[in-house]
Motif scaffolding. Structure first.
Motif, PDB file in Angstrom:
ATOM      1  N   GLN A 187       1.191  -3.998  -4.520  1.00  0.00           N
ATOM      2  CA  GLN A 187       2.354  -4.389  -3.727  1.00  0.00           C
ATOM      3  C   GLN A 187       2.428  -3.601  -2.422  1.00  0.00           C
ATOM      4  OE1 GLN A 187       5.137  -3.571  -6.875  1.00  0.00           O
ATOM      5  NE2 GLN A 187       5.441  -5.748  -7.313  1.00  0.00           N
ATOM      6  N   ALA A 188       2.985  -4.265  -1.407  1.00  0.00           N
ATOM      7  CA  ALA A 188       2.991  -3.686  -0.061  1.00  0.00           C
ATOM      8  C   ALA A 188       3.692  -2.341   0.008  1.00  0.00           C
ATOM      9  CB  ALA A 188       3.628  -4.674   0.913  1.00  0.00           C
ATOM     10  N   GLU A 383       4.250  -1.925   6.002  1.00  0.00           N
ATOM     11  CA  GLU A 383       3.875  -2.514   4.718  1.00  0.00           C
ATOM     12  C   GLU A 383       2.878  -3.653   4.907  1.00  0.00           C
ATOM     13  OE1 GLU A 383       7.427  -3.658   2.701  1.00  0.00           O
ATOM     14  OE2 GLU A 383       8.003  -1.593   2.208  1.00  0.00           O
ATOM     15  N   SER A 387      -0.852  -3.428   3.383  1.00  0.00           N
ATOM     16  CA  SER A 387      -1.161  -4.448   2.394  1.00  0.00           C
ATOM     17  C   SER A 387      -2.469  -5.142   2.760  1.00  0.00           C
ATOM     18  CB  SER A 387      -0.023  -5.476   2.329  1.00  0.00           C
ATOM     19  OG  SER A 387      -0.293  -6.452   1.354  1.00  0.00           O
TER      20      SER A 387
END
Length: 411
Positions: A187-188, A383, A387
């Motif tokens: 997850q980011a 993020e 990611s």
């Protein structure tokens, strides 16, 4: 930060005195604490609030904070506010406060002398806007930990690493034994914070502040940050076979000896405890990745959306007091893996890792975390970048160039 073991402090608290006898009121509380350890911890809050004669209606939202916050915000702005809601203390609720949608807790904070018991001061500062207090910090969470599986390194036949460099060096032995070296959730928010942890550990407090605090894009594009990107590349390479998304799935890999280690906040302790694992025996914790024992004073706080119902408004005040009650603070944080925000509670039951954290905080080796230093818009840009970086073959040079551009426009 001062932690005393005088049990009298727990017995003589006046925090619940504000509750008084009152008819039971149901109060919906939204949060994103849904892993096993987190659920056990939040149950302590619910139990303490129910003991006041009111009733905690649990509004857990599955997924991470990045999933839950938009739902919470939508309800508040859409006219369907919950009684209380979790955010990380910092700037996440800033726009809601500015819009006049959150309750001012200043009078309660003054009455109960929060400024005298909440430590460090930066926690309450993060709840304050234009001189008014809008949230109740409930724990001190720090991201800067490397959690290691003692079993994994024993299986691989190599010593337990004492720092990040030794961890990277041990990776080939782990891989040869069929063990994933580094458990990284996809997850980011996780990959972004992994990078920030590496920044603080490898670059140190001054570099971290220049980049995230001062928003110095020249420094962000420079050689010291390039070293951090090299470490992030190592993390990416060592986690390529992890194939997990949720943070607690990655933690479970470490708990079960299927992975050597994980960078994650101290809330991971709740999962180790729930699994019956003992700090120092079954797992090892390295604050500051064993390089730079500095911790961020981030964490969680509860905000109270304005209520038209007078009974719910009164129950909000009772809950705010309950969250800071010394006994409640100890019960919650021992299960959560975090440190109480009160500096006057008994922590004799703290495990080895929590004691390490308390010692670092007591020495003042702390920084404000990214949630407190940059806006949510800037955080989202970071993020998105990391990611993509962890999921692709993006070069470190390209990633650093994009990172510096985000820093240049950060707010």
């Amino acid at each position: 930060m001062r932690y005393c073991s005088a049990l009298a402090v727990l017995a003589t608290s006046t925090f619940l005195a504000t509750a008084g006898p009152a008819p039971a009121t149901e109060l919906e509380v939204t949060h994103w604490w849904t892993s096993g350890g987190e659920a056990a911890a939040v149950a302590e809050f619910a139990k303490a609030f129910d003991a006041t004669g009111n009733h905690w209606v649990d509004g857990a939202i599955a997924g991470s904070g990045s999933t839950a916050r938009p739902i919470m915000i939508s309800r508040i702005t859409g006219g369907d506010p919950m009684g209380a809601t979790q955010f990380n203390h910092g700037r996440q609720a800033e726009e809601l406060v500015q819009a006049g949608l959150m309750r001012d807790l200043t009078d309660l904070a003054t009455k109960e002398k929060w400024t005298e018991v909440i430590r460090p001061k930066s926690l309450l500062d993060s709840c304050t806007l234009d001189g008014k207090i809008y949230c109740v910090p409930v724990n001190i969470h720090s991201w800067q930990w490397l959690w290691l599986s003692n079993k994994a390194f024993e299986t691989a036949g190599v010593p337990i690493p004492k720092n990040w460099d030794e961890f990277v060096a041990a990776a080939p032995a782990l891989e040869k034994a069929g063990i994933v070296p580094f458990a990284q959730g996809g997850q980011a928010w996780q990959v972004n914070n992994t990078f920030a942890v590496l920044m603080l550990a490898i670059g140190g407090k001054d570099l971290f502040q220049k980049v995230y605090g001062d928003k110095d894009d020249t420094v962000a594009a420079g050689p010291e940050v390039a070293k951090v990107f090299k470490a992030a590349d190592d993390a990416r390479r060592l986690s390529k076979s992890a194939n997990v998304q949720e943070w607690n799935q990655a933690t479970a890999m470490v708990i079960n000896g299927k992975a050597g280690g994980q960078i994650m906040g101290d809330w991971a302790q709740g999962e180790f405890q729930l699994a019956g694992k003992v700090a120092g025996t079954d797992y090892t914790c390295l604050p500051g990745l064993g390089i730079n024992p500095t911790l961020a004073t981030g964490g969680d706080a509860f905000y109270f959306p304005l209520q038209k119902d007078e009974a719910k408004a009164k129950a909000q005040e009772v809950l705010a007091s309950t969250l800071l009650d010394p006994k409640t603070q100890v019960a919650f944080n021992l299960k959560k893996g975090s440190v109480p925000v009160r500096g006057d509670v008994d922590l004799n039951a703290a495990n080895d890792c929590m004691k390490k954290g308390i010692d670092i905080l007591g020495k003042g080796d702390i920084v404000s975390w990214t949630d407190q230093l940059v806006s949510q818009d800037t955080q989202k840009q970071f993020e998105d970048l990391f990611s993509e970086f962890f999921a692709t073959a993006m070069t470190t040079e390209d990633a650093q160039e994009r990172f510096a551009k985000i820093v240049a426009t950060a707010d």
